[in-house]
Scaffold this motif. Structure first.
Motif, PDB file in Angstrom:
ATOM      1  N   ASP A  82       0.623  -1.168  -0.155  1.00 41.55           N
ATOM      2  CA  ASP A  82      -0.132  -0.135   0.028  1.00 41.55           C
ATOM      3  C   ASP A  82       0.877   1.160   0.009  1.00 41.55           C
ATOM      4  OD1 ASP A  82      -2.192  -1.812  -0.043  1.00 41.55           O
ATOM      5  OD2 ASP A  82      -2.586  -1.570   2.279  1.00 41.55           O
ATOM      6  N   PRO A  83       0.711   2.065  -0.811  1.00 42.11           N
ATOM      7  CA  PRO A  83       1.414   3.400  -0.805  1.00 42.11           C
ATOM      8  C   PRO A  83       0.986   4.255   0.240  1.00 42.11           C
ATOM      9  CG  PRO A  83      -0.385   3.396  -2.389  1.00 42.11           C
ATOM     10  CD  PRO A  83      -0.356   2.096  -2.091  1.00 42.11           C
ATOM     11  N   VAL A  84       2.358   4.874   0.747  1.00 44.72           N
ATOM     12  CA  VAL A  84       2.276   5.579   2.138  1.00 44.72           C
ATOM     13  C   VAL A  84       2.840   6.998   1.369  1.00 44.72           C
ATOM     14  CG1 VAL A  84       3.139   6.124   4.372  1.00 44.72           C
ATOM     15  CG2 VAL A  84       2.595   3.775   3.516  1.00 44.72           C
ATOM     16  N   ALA A  85       1.931   8.175   1.379  1.00 48.06           N
ATOM     17  CA  ALA A  85       2.695   9.556   0.945  1.00 48.06           C
ATOM     18  C   ALA A  85       3.224  10.116   2.148  1.00 48.06           C
ATOM     19  CB  ALA A  85       1.260  10.382   0.600  1.00 48.06           C
ATOM     20  N   TYR A  86       2.703  10.217   3.214  1.00 53.24           N
ATOM     21  CA  TYR A  86       3.473  10.693   4.264  1.00 53.24           C
ATOM     22  C   TYR A  86       3.431   9.818   5.781  1.00 53.24           C
ATOM     23  CZ  TYR A  86       2.826  14.811   1.692  1.00 53.24           C
ATOM     24  OH  TYR A  86       2.989  15.818   0.485  1.00 53.24           O
ATOM     25  N   PRO A  87       4.392   9.524   6.310  1.00 55.54           N
ATOM     26  CA  PRO A  87       4.380   8.477   7.448  1.00 55.54           C
ATOM     27  C   PRO A  87       3.364   9.039   8.501  1.00 55.54           C
ATOM     28  CG  PRO A  87       6.621   9.422   6.987  1.00 55.54           C
ATOM     29  CD  PRO A  87       5.933  10.220   5.901  1.00 55.54           C
ATOM     30  N   SER A  88       3.234  10.247   8.713  1.00 57.51           N
ATOM     31  CA  SER A  88       2.167  10.848   9.786  1.00 57.51           C
ATOM     32  C   SER A  88       1.589  12.054   9.302  1.00 57.51           C
ATOM     33  CB  SER A  88       2.994  10.989  11.211  1.00 57.51           C
ATOM     34  OG  SER A  88       3.771  12.104  11.120  1.00 57.51           O
ATOM     35  N   PRO A  89       0.342  12.290   9.999  1.00 60.00           N
ATOM     36  CA  PRO A  89      -0.500  13.577   9.578  1.00 60.00           C
ATOM     37  C   PRO A  89       0.488  14.784   9.597  1.00 60.00           C
ATOM     38  CG  PRO A  89      -2.030  12.118  10.687  1.00 60.00           C
ATOM     39  CD  PRO A  89      -0.399  11.573  10.861  1.00 60.00           C
ATOM     40  N   ILE A 114      -9.813  20.166  -0.470  1.00 62.11           N
ATOM     41  CA  ILE A 114     -11.236  19.660  -0.219  1.00 62.11           C
ATOM     42  C   ILE A 114     -11.772  20.443   1.017  1.00 62.11           C
ATOM     43  CG2 ILE A 114     -12.651  17.594  -0.122  1.00 62.11           C
ATOM     44  CD1 ILE A 114     -10.547  15.966  -1.709  1.00 62.11           C
ATOM     45  N   TYR A 115     -12.568  21.024   0.979  1.00 64.04           N
ATOM     46  CA  TYR A 115     -13.182  21.744   2.028  1.00 64.04           C
ATOM     47  C   TYR A 115     -12.266  22.439   2.898  1.00 64.04           C
ATOM     48  CZ  TYR A 115     -17.460  19.082   0.939  1.00 64.04           C
ATOM     49  OH  TYR A 115     -18.491  18.854   0.333  1.00 64.04           O
ATOM     50  N   GLY A 116     -11.509  23.083   2.182  1.00 69.24           N
ATOM     51  CA  GLY A 116     -10.357  23.993   3.021  1.00 69.24           C
ATOM     52  C   GLY A 116      -9.072  23.230   3.431  1.00 69.24           C
ATOM     53  N   VAL A 117      -9.048  21.792   3.390  1.00 67.50           N
ATOM     54  CA  VAL A 117      -7.975  21.001   3.767  1.00 67.50           C
ATOM     55  C   VAL A 117      -7.243  20.337   2.588  1.00 67.50           C
ATOM     56  CG1 VAL A 117      -7.500  19.034   5.172  1.00 67.50           C
ATOM     57  CG2 VAL A 117      -9.154  20.764   5.901  1.00 67.50           C
ATOM     58  N   SER A 118      -5.846  20.330   2.687  1.00 64.16           N
ATOM     59  CA  SER A 118      -5.235  19.666   1.738  1.00 64.16           C
ATOM     60  C   SER A 118      -4.846  18.295   1.853  1.00 64.16           C
ATOM     61  CB  SER A 118      -3.742  20.262   1.603  1.00 64.16           C
ATOM     62  OG  SER A 118      -3.621  21.572   1.340  1.00 64.16           O
ATOM     63  N   VAL A 119      -5.730  17.491   0.933  1.00 59.02           N
ATOM     64  CA  VAL A 119      -5.909  16.044   1.216  1.00 59.02           C
ATOM     65  C   VAL A 119      -5.042  15.597   0.344  1.00 59.02           C
ATOM     66  CG1 VAL A 119      -7.301  14.073   1.036  1.00 59.02           C
ATOM     67  CG2 VAL A 119      -8.258  16.278   1.827  1.00 59.02           C
ATOM     68  N   PRO A 120      -3.946  14.427   0.870  1.00 57.95           N
ATOM     69  CA  PRO A 120      -3.009  13.851  -0.256  1.00 57.95           C
ATOM     70  C   PRO A 120      -3.463  12.683  -0.873  1.00 57.95           C
ATOM     71  CG  PRO A 120      -2.538  13.378   2.150  1.00 57.95           C
ATOM     72  CD  PRO A 120      -3.589  14.191   2.250  1.00 57.95           C
ATOM     73  N   PHE A 121      -3.035  12.535  -1.889  1.00 54.97           N
ATOM     74  CA  PHE A 121      -3.368  11.256  -3.068  1.00 54.97           C
ATOM     75  C   PHE A 121      -1.937  10.808  -3.617  1.00 54.97           C
ATOM     76  CE2 PHE A 121      -7.691  13.520  -2.537  1.00 54.97           C
ATOM     77  CZ  PHE A 121      -8.445  12.452  -2.471  1.00 54.97           C
ATOM     78  N   HIS A 122      -1.661   9.773  -3.149  1.00 54.29           N
ATOM     79  CA  HIS A 122      -0.407   9.062  -3.726  1.00 54.29           C
ATOM     80  C   HIS A 122      -0.599   8.804  -5.390  1.00 54.29           C
ATOM     81  CE1 HIS A 122       3.130   6.395  -4.588  1.00 54.29           C
ATOM     82  NE2 HIS A 122       3.595   7.077  -3.534  1.00 54.29           N
ATOM     83  N   ILE A 123       0.599   9.131  -6.109  1.00 50.87           N
ATOM     84  CA  ILE A 123       0.267   9.351  -7.466  1.00 50.87           C
ATOM     85  C   ILE A 123      -0.057   7.710  -8.167  1.00 50.87           C
ATOM     86  CG2 ILE A 123       2.857   8.301  -7.847  1.00 50.87           C
ATOM     87  CD1 ILE A 123       0.672  11.009  -9.914  1.00 50.87           C
ATOM     88  N   SER A 124       0.309   6.783  -7.225  1.00 50.88           N
ATOM     89  CA  SER A 124      -0.108   5.287  -7.576  1.00 50.88           C
ATOM     90  C   SER A 124      -1.466   5.351  -7.731  1.00 50.88           C
ATOM     91  CB  SER A 124       0.660   4.361  -6.855  1.00 50.88           C
ATOM     92  OG  SER A 124       0.112   4.401  -5.635  1.00 50.88           O
ATOM     93  N   VAL A 125      -2.556   6.007  -7.124  1.00 50.80           N
ATOM     94  CA  VAL A 125      -3.848   5.618  -7.105  1.00 50.80           C
ATOM     95  C   VAL A 125      -4.478   6.490  -8.238  1.00 50.80           C
ATOM     96  CG1 VAL A 125      -3.887   5.218  -4.540  1.00 50.80           C
ATOM     97  CG2 VAL A 125      -4.371   7.591  -5.134  1.00 50.80           C
TER      98      VAL A 125
END
Length: 260
Positions: A82-89, A114-125
């Protein structure tokens, strides 16, 4: 009376020639029939032998493919993580005041507001990204990998692993900055291409077999000139002809610029 006797003699001689001709024809016919029967028997034996060899070859192929499929499926499931973009929030950049799409090349992640928050999405998804313009606005459409309703075999390993989870199929953003939208789309496509190339090279290296050191042949070795090789050496480049040399335990191909 003499005429009758001569006629009877001629008749007897004619009957003897006729019997001789019939005998030759019958012998030739028997020989032809024997040869035909022998050829048919030989052809039947050949076909039977070919069928036996084909059956054995098919059984061996099925056995090899079954083993490879079983071992390959297990290895592929173990290798893909499973891809991990960042180890912790705490490592996620939360600067979302400008509400812009950002690309983090170091983490190989796309940050979406998204709704004022930066939501990370790994490039593999991410499956694909497109950009369309309408007057003064630009629409960025991001498509994610999700379960396929038509063909399950096309789903990626990650999708199959989390098949019971909820998926985001796609998301669209309207941008007023046309240049920023174009740059973001190009950065996402470039990063996606580089990651896919890296993963494919990793899989290819895993299938490589360690080769013995080439033992060069003594004296004059067979050489085949004007040989093309695919894929071309060095990746994308101009096709060039080279020579192929046959040595003791293998072959060696070399082009005018480099040797392999």
């Amino acid at each position: 009376e003499e005429d009758k006797e001569n006629a009877s003699r001629r008749g007897r001689r004619g009957d003897g020639k006729g019997e001789e001709v019939l005998g030759k024809r019958s012998s030739a016919l028997r020989d032809r029939q024997d040869r035909t029967a022998e050829d048919e028997q030989t052809e039947a034996q050949r076909r039977e032998k070919q069928d036996e060899l084909t059956r054995k070859a098919n059984e061996e192929t099925i056995r090899i493919l079954t083993q490879n499929k079983q071992s390959g499926a297990g290895d592929k499931t173990k290798e893909v993580k499973d891809p991990v973009a960042y180890p912790s929030p705490a490592d996620i950049p939360h600067s979302s005041k400008d509400a812009l799409i950002k690309v983090d090349g170091r983490a190989e992640t796309v940050l979406l507001p998204i709704y004022g928050v930066s939501v990370p999405f790994h490039i593999s998804v991410i499956k694909n990204v497109t950009n369309s313009q309408d007057n003064e606005h630009s629409f960025v459409r991001i498509i994610f990998h999700s379960p396929s309703a038509m063909n399950v075999l096309r789903d990626t390993v990650l999708v199959q692993r989390h098949i019971r989870e909820a998926f985001v199929k796609e998301i669209s953003f309207r941008c007023t900055d046309l240049r920023h939208a174009n740059r973001i789309v190009q950065e996402i496509k470039t990063m996606r291409r580089l990651v896919q190339q890296r993963e494919s090279e990793k899989l290819e290296r895993a299938t490589l077999v360690k080769q013995e050191k080439l033992v060069q042949g003594r004296g004059r070795v067979p050489i085949l000139h004007d040989v093309w090789i695919r894929p071309t050496l060095g990746g994308r480049g101009k096709k060039m002809t080279g020579t192929l040399e046959a040595h003791t335990n293998g072959f060696r191909y070399h082009s005018p610029k480099r040797r392999s």
